[in-house]
Design an enzyme around this catalytic site. Structure first.
Site, PDB file in Angstrom:
ATOM      1  N   ASN A   4     -52.638 -57.497  49.356  1.00 24.90           N
ATOM      2  CA  ASN A   4     -51.856 -56.704  48.407  1.00 24.90           C
ATOM      3  C   ASN A   4     -51.693 -57.505  47.115  1.00 24.90           C
ATOM      4  OD1 ASN A   4     -49.407 -55.691  47.027  1.00 24.90           O
ATOM      5  ND2 ASN A   4     -49.346 -54.270  48.750  1.00 24.90           N
ATOM      6  N   HIS A  33     -53.265 -52.146  47.053  1.00 27.95           N
ATOM      7  CA  HIS A  33     -52.786 -52.486  48.396  1.00 27.95           C
ATOM      8  C   HIS A  33     -53.868 -53.359  49.035  1.00 27.95           C
ATOM      9  CE1 HIS A  33     -49.808 -48.904  49.017  1.00 27.95           C
ATOM     10  NE2 HIS A  33     -49.492 -49.657  47.977  1.00 27.95           N
ATOM     11  N   GLU A  82     -55.792 -53.027  51.627  1.00 23.07           N
ATOM     12  CA  GLU A  82     -57.028 -52.353  52.006  1.00 23.07           C
ATOM     13  C   GLU A  82     -57.846 -51.985  50.769  1.00 23.07           C
ATOM     14  OE1 GLU A  82     -53.746 -51.468  54.956  1.00 23.07           O
ATOM     15  OE2 GLU A  82     -53.945 -51.386  52.778  1.00 23.07           O
ATOM     16  N   SER A  94     -49.794 -51.006  59.108  1.00 16.35           N
ATOM     17  CA  SER A  94     -50.310 -49.644  59.170  1.00 16.35           C
ATOM     18  C   SER A  94     -50.656 -49.145  57.765  1.00 16.35           C
ATOM     19  CB  SER A  94     -49.252 -48.738  59.807  1.00 16.35           C
ATOM     20  OG  SER A  94     -49.715 -47.422  59.941  1.00 16.35           O
ATOM     21  N   CYS A 105     -51.191 -47.034  54.452  1.00 16.87           N
ATOM     22  CA  CYS A 105     -50.484 -45.905  53.843  1.00 16.87           C
ATOM     23  C   CYS A 105     -51.442 -44.722  53.659  1.00 16.87           C
ATOM     24  CB  CYS A 105     -49.898 -46.332  52.501  1.00 16.87           C
ATOM     25  SG  CYS A 105     -51.171 -46.537  51.216  1.00 16.87           S
ATOM     26  N   CYS A 162     -54.583 -45.683  51.415  1.00 17.74           N
ATOM     27  CA  CYS A 162     -55.561 -46.542  52.073  1.00 17.74           C
ATOM     28  C   CYS A 162     -56.215 -45.827  53.259  1.00 17.74           C
ATOM     29  CB  CYS A 162     -54.883 -47.841  52.503  1.00 17.74           C
ATOM     30  SG  CYS A 162     -54.215 -48.762  51.094  1.00 17.74           S
ATOM     31  N   ASP A 188     -43.341 -50.745  46.552  1.00 17.93           N
ATOM     32  CA  ASP A 188     -44.689 -50.727  47.114  1.00 17.93           C
ATOM     33  C   ASP A 188     -44.952 -49.448  47.906  1.00 17.93           C
ATOM     34  OD1 ASP A 188     -47.138 -52.435  47.300  1.00 17.93           O
ATOM     35  OD2 ASP A 188     -46.810 -52.072  49.424  1.00 17.93           O
TER      36      ASP A 188
END
Length: 145
Positions: free
Chosen positions: A39, A50, A52, A77, A79, A82, A142
């Protein structure tokens, strides 16, 4: 511990050391890490980096066939953004370090045929719990709250 999750955790720790949010990700194809990310919303002032998304950016362009044999690892996990990118490119498997501090649209991703595995890793949980406790305003930013 899974060596690919370990690599994602190292990315999360790097993000934290840079003053950012401790979430890390790696993309694996044929047993090899082809991209890493963490991130970087704080560090780069980015609305979309982020872990990912940073990982995908660092991988660069791939052929559709490559994505279709990839596994995305994330310490947290993913979002909606992503997860949507993983769905767009047909990534068949996502491995999640933890989903206690935040749970993305895992059920929807599964409904689209993706194999989603949650490892409930205590180190991932601790990284996020500590961060959220000490930086709630940054965390809420975020996740869009």
């Amino acid at each position: 511990m899974d060596k690919f999750l370990s690599a994602a955790i190292e990315q999360a720790k790097q993000g934290l050391a840079e003053g950012g949010i401790p979430i890390g990700s790696v993309l694996v194809i044929d047993g090899n890490i082809v991209g890493r990310g963490h991130n970087q919303r704080v560090q780069k002032g980015s609305p979309i980096l982020h872990a990912e998304m940073d990982c995908f950016e660092n991988v660069g362009r791939l052929k559709a066939a490559d994505y279709k044999k990839a596994t995305l690892y994330s310490t947290l996990s993913p979002c909606d953004m992503c997860s949507g990118t993983a769905l767009l490119y047909g990534i068949p498997k996502i491995v999640i370090g933890e989903n206690k501090t935040f749970k993305g649209p895992e059920d929807y991703v599964r409904s689209r045929g993706v194999d989603v595995t949650v490892l409930d890793d205590p180190q991932c949980q601790q990284l996020m719990s500590d961060f959220i406790q000490h930086h709630p305003e940054l965390w809420n930013e975020d996740i869009g709250e």
